[in-house]
Design a protein around this motif. Structure first.
Motif, PDB file in Angstrom:
ATOM      1  N   CYS A  30       0.643  -0.857   0.045  1.00 15.13           N
ATOM      2  CA  CYS A  30       0.157  -0.332   0.151  1.00 15.13           C
ATOM      3  C   CYS A  30       1.254   1.236   0.456  1.00 15.13           C
ATOM      4  O   CYS A  30       0.553   2.481  -0.463  1.00 15.13           O
ATOM      5  N   CYS A  31       1.508   1.512   0.749  1.00 13.17           N
ATOM      6  CA  CYS A  31       2.515   2.404   1.193  1.00 13.17           C
ATOM      7  C   CYS A  31       3.523   2.025   1.967  1.00 13.17           C
ATOM      8  O   CYS A  31       4.270   1.083   1.869  1.00 13.17           O
ATOM      9  N   GLY A  32       4.914   3.042   2.567  1.00 14.66           N
ATOM     10  CA  GLY A  32       6.382   2.711   2.294  1.00 14.66           C
ATOM     11  C   GLY A  32       5.775   2.557   4.115  1.00 14.66           C
ATOM     12  O   GLY A  32       7.354   1.334   4.070  1.00 14.66           O
ATOM     13  N   ASN A  33       5.030   3.000   4.845  1.00  9.43           N
ATOM     14  CA  ASN A  33       5.394   2.957   6.386  1.00  9.43           C
ATOM     15  C   ASN A  33       3.918   2.714   6.753  1.00  9.43           C
ATOM     16  O   ASN A  33       3.739   3.253   8.789  1.00  9.43           O
ATOM     17  N   GLY A  34       2.719   2.627   6.135  1.00  3.82           N
ATOM     18  CA  GLY A  34       1.309   2.666   6.691  1.00  3.82           C
ATOM     19  C   GLY A  34       1.038   0.941   7.689  1.00  3.82           C
ATOM     20  O   GLY A  34       1.935   0.333   7.241  1.00  3.82           O
ATOM     21  N   GLY A  35      -0.178   1.233   8.005  1.00  6.11           N
ATOM     22  CA  GLY A  35      -0.580   0.101   9.104  1.00  6.11           C
ATOM     23  C   GLY A  35      -0.543  -0.046  10.173  1.00  6.11           C
ATOM     24  O   GLY A  35       0.997   0.537  10.608  1.00  6.11           O
ATOM     25  N   TYR A  36      -0.947  -1.289  10.759  1.00  9.18           N
ATOM     26  CA  TYR A  36      -0.579  -1.246  12.364  1.00  9.18           C
ATOM     27  C   TYR A  36       0.614  -1.970  12.448  1.00  9.18           C
ATOM     28  O   TYR A  36       1.577  -1.438  13.405  1.00  9.18           O
ATOM     29  N   THR A  37       1.005  -2.571  11.101  1.00  8.22           N
ATOM     30  CA  THR A  37       2.953  -2.933  11.298  1.00  8.22           C
ATOM     31  C   THR A  37       3.938  -1.950  11.137  1.00  8.22           C
ATOM     32  O   THR A  37       5.117  -2.422  10.460  1.00  8.22           O
ATOM     33  N   ARG A  38       3.107  -0.954  10.533  1.00 13.16           N
ATOM     34  CA  ARG A  38       4.674   0.127   9.523  1.00 13.16           C
ATOM     35  C   ARG A  38       5.138  -0.673   8.877  1.00 13.16           C
ATOM     36  O   ARG A  38       6.476  -0.305   8.386  1.00 13.16           O
ATOM     37  N   GLU A  39       4.675  -1.838   8.150  1.00 14.48           N
ATOM     38  CA  GLU A  39       4.873  -2.341   6.982  1.00 14.48           C
ATOM     39  C   GLU A  39       5.431  -2.185   5.946  1.00 14.48           C
ATOM     40  O   GLU A  39       5.359  -2.214   4.906  1.00 14.48           O
ATOM     41  N   GLY A  40       3.996  -1.010   5.603  1.00 14.21           N
ATOM     42  CA  GLY A  40       3.953  -0.744   4.532  1.00 14.21           C
ATOM     43  C   GLY A  40       2.207  -1.562   4.034  1.00 14.21           C
ATOM     44  O   GLY A  40       1.402  -0.999   2.645  1.00 14.21           O
ATOM     45  N   PHE A  41       1.999  -3.082   4.359  1.00 13.93           N
ATOM     46  CA  PHE A  41       1.439  -3.869   4.056  1.00 13.93           C
ATOM     47  C   PHE A  41       0.085  -3.665   4.858  1.00 13.93           C
ATOM     48  O   PHE A  41      -0.221  -3.513   5.993  1.00 13.93           O
ATOM     49  N   CYS A  42      -1.162  -3.724   3.953  1.00 15.41           N
ATOM     50  CA  CYS A  42      -2.066  -3.784   5.277  1.00 15.41           C
ATOM     51  C   CYS A  42      -2.785  -4.859   5.524  1.00 15.41           C
ATOM     52  O   CYS A  42      -4.089  -5.719   5.517  1.00 15.41           O
TER      53      CYS A  42
END
Length: 120
Positions: free
Chosen positions: A15-27
């Motif tokens: 999804c993005c560079g650092n988003g999501g609960y895990t901050r891995e970029g994958f939702c």
């Protein structure tokens, strides 16, 4: 969570560079993610303003959490309930279906996501 699926029943895309609960970029939605950060949103100014008004300021940088703040056009793994709330308020951001985790379907109907898709 390498076997995670998107809402199209295909492998979940970045999804993005650092988003999501895990901050891995994958939702991903790991067991401890009670917010269900499963929707890959492309945020807008309208959505950021709305989110701030309802108590979730996503535009202000929070260096203590290594969070730069979001600006229009940024992608972010958004809580499914917040996306649905914004949709009902007529200000939901667009989504990337390929990067939106199937876990969101416990709170959002796929038919409601499709009109907001930017990748179909």
């Amino acid at each position: 969570m390498p076997n995670a699926l998107n809402v199209l029943d295909k492998p979940l895309q970045l999804c993005c560079g650092n988003g999501g609960y895990t901050r891995e970029g994958f939702c991903y939605v790991p067991e401890g993610d009670h917010g269900n950060h499963s929707v890959c949103a492309v945020v807008t100014e309208e959505f950021l303003t709305y989110s701030k008004q309802v108590g979730n300021d996503l535009s202000t940088p929070r260096p203590e959490y290594s969070f730069p703040g979001l600006t229009p056009g940024d992608r972010w793994c958004l809580c499914a309930s917040r996306w649905e709330q914004a949709r009902q308020a007529n200000c939901a951001p667009n989504v990337l279906l390929a990067a939106t985790n199937k876990a969101c379907l416990s709170l959002i109907n796929l038919d409601d996501l499709i009109p907001y898709a930017v990748d179909t």
